[in-house]
Design an enzyme around this catalytic site. Structure first.
Site, PDB file in Angstrom:
ATOM      1  N   VAL A 263       0.848  -1.186   0.000  1.00 59.02           N
ATOM      2  CA  VAL A 263       0.000   0.000   0.000  1.00 59.02           C
ATOM      3  C   VAL A 263       0.886   1.238   0.000  1.00 59.02           C
ATOM      4  O   VAL A 263       1.870   1.307   0.742  1.00 59.02           O
ATOM      5  CB  VAL A 263      -0.918   0.052   1.239  1.00 59.02           C
ATOM      6  N   GLY A 264       0.553   2.208  -0.837  1.00 57.09           N
ATOM      7  CA  GLY A 264       1.238   3.499  -0.835  1.00 57.09           C
ATOM      8  C   GLY A 264       0.302   4.548  -1.394  1.00 57.09           C
ATOM      9  O   GLY A 264      -0.136   4.432  -2.540  1.00 57.09           O
TER      10      GLY A 264
ATOM     11  N   CYS B 137      10.141  -2.133  -0.973  1.00 56.48           N
ATOM     12  CA  CYS B 137       9.637  -1.171   0.009  1.00 56.48           C
ATOM     13  C   CYS B 137      10.728  -0.737   0.984  1.00 56.48           C
ATOM     14  O   CYS B 137      10.439  -0.288   2.101  1.00 56.48           O
ATOM     15  CB  CYS B 137       8.431  -1.726   0.766  1.00 56.48           C
TER      16      CYS B 137
END
Length: 240
Positions: free
Chosen positions: A154-155, A184
């Protein structure tokens, strides 16, 4: 986790299935939707569902220091490296990875950023559950995890109360390019996919449908399917 709708009249939310699309063009589509929402030309929230050709993207924290191969190697492989303004570090996108970009007015839905990110993780967990995969979260690191391996990321970015960027769930993704980075920004993290866990690929159309259903469940939204052409007409996006 479900978020009840906290408004008397919920805004519409459109689900847009897009074909495999270059990352740069997909970002331009997001920005066009974002601008239309901020300026009030578009009332509806929009959720884009997409796959990308092979690309590495950098987050606000950067991430080039976590790229473990030379630019000349990537050039031979035809893989671009693109800076973005999303949260997080370097990550990989490619065919077989389910990418979802929710362009949602969080403040109008009275969603806090932390619970929104948690909701995106839950949507991935439930989508993986469609194939009886028991994925979960990690208190130390964002994303979705499976037996210590990372299944989804998720970003996001928030601008004027509106989210963009989003989530990436490894469905039938080629795992090799993840070996060219510290995903990440996490050293010695192994990435995995639904295909790797099951030992066989699953239909991407089913994964898209499952994700749409679980996004709707988690956030208490009614998703209305619109075509890309309808969206482009509404936001006056002519670069297609």
């Amino acid at each position: 986790m479900e978020f009840e709708n906290r408004q008397n009249r919920p805004p519409a939310c459109w689900w847009i299935d897009l074909p495999e699309t270059e990352y740069g063009k997909a970002l331009n589509i997001q920005l066009a939707i974002l601008n239309a929402k901020i300026t009030g030309r578009l009332e509806a929230d929009v959720v884009l569902c997409i796959e990308h050709p092979r690309v590495f993207t950098l987050g606000r924290r950067g991430g080039r220091e976590n790229l473990c191969v030379r630019d000349s190697f990537l050039a031979r492989k035809g893989v671009a490296v693109i800076p973005t303004d999303r949260g997080g570090d370097i990550t990989y996108h490619g065919p077989g990875q389910l990418v979802v970009y929710p362009i949602i007015h969080l403040s109008r839905r009275r969603l806090k950023v932390v619970e929104f990110v948690s909701g995106l993780e839950q949507a991935m967990i439930r989508t993986a559950g469609r194939w009886r995969i028991d994925a979960g979260t990690d208190p130390a690191n964002r994303g979705v995890w499976l037996k210590g391996d990372k299944l989804g990321s998720v970003g996001i970015t928030i601008r004027r109360g509106v989210s963009f960027h989003g989530l990436a769930l490894n469905v039938n993704t080629d795992m090799e390019p993840f070996g060219w980075i510290n995903p990440c920004g996490l050293d010695q993290v192994r990435m995995t996919s639904i295909e790797r866990h099951l030992g066989h690929p699953v239909p991407m159309a089913e994964a898209r449908q499952a994700m749409a259903a679980h996004m709707a469940q988690v956030f208490g939204m009614t998703l209305t399917t619109r075509s890309a052409e309808q969206l482009y007409e509404e936001i006056e996006f002519w670069n297609y």
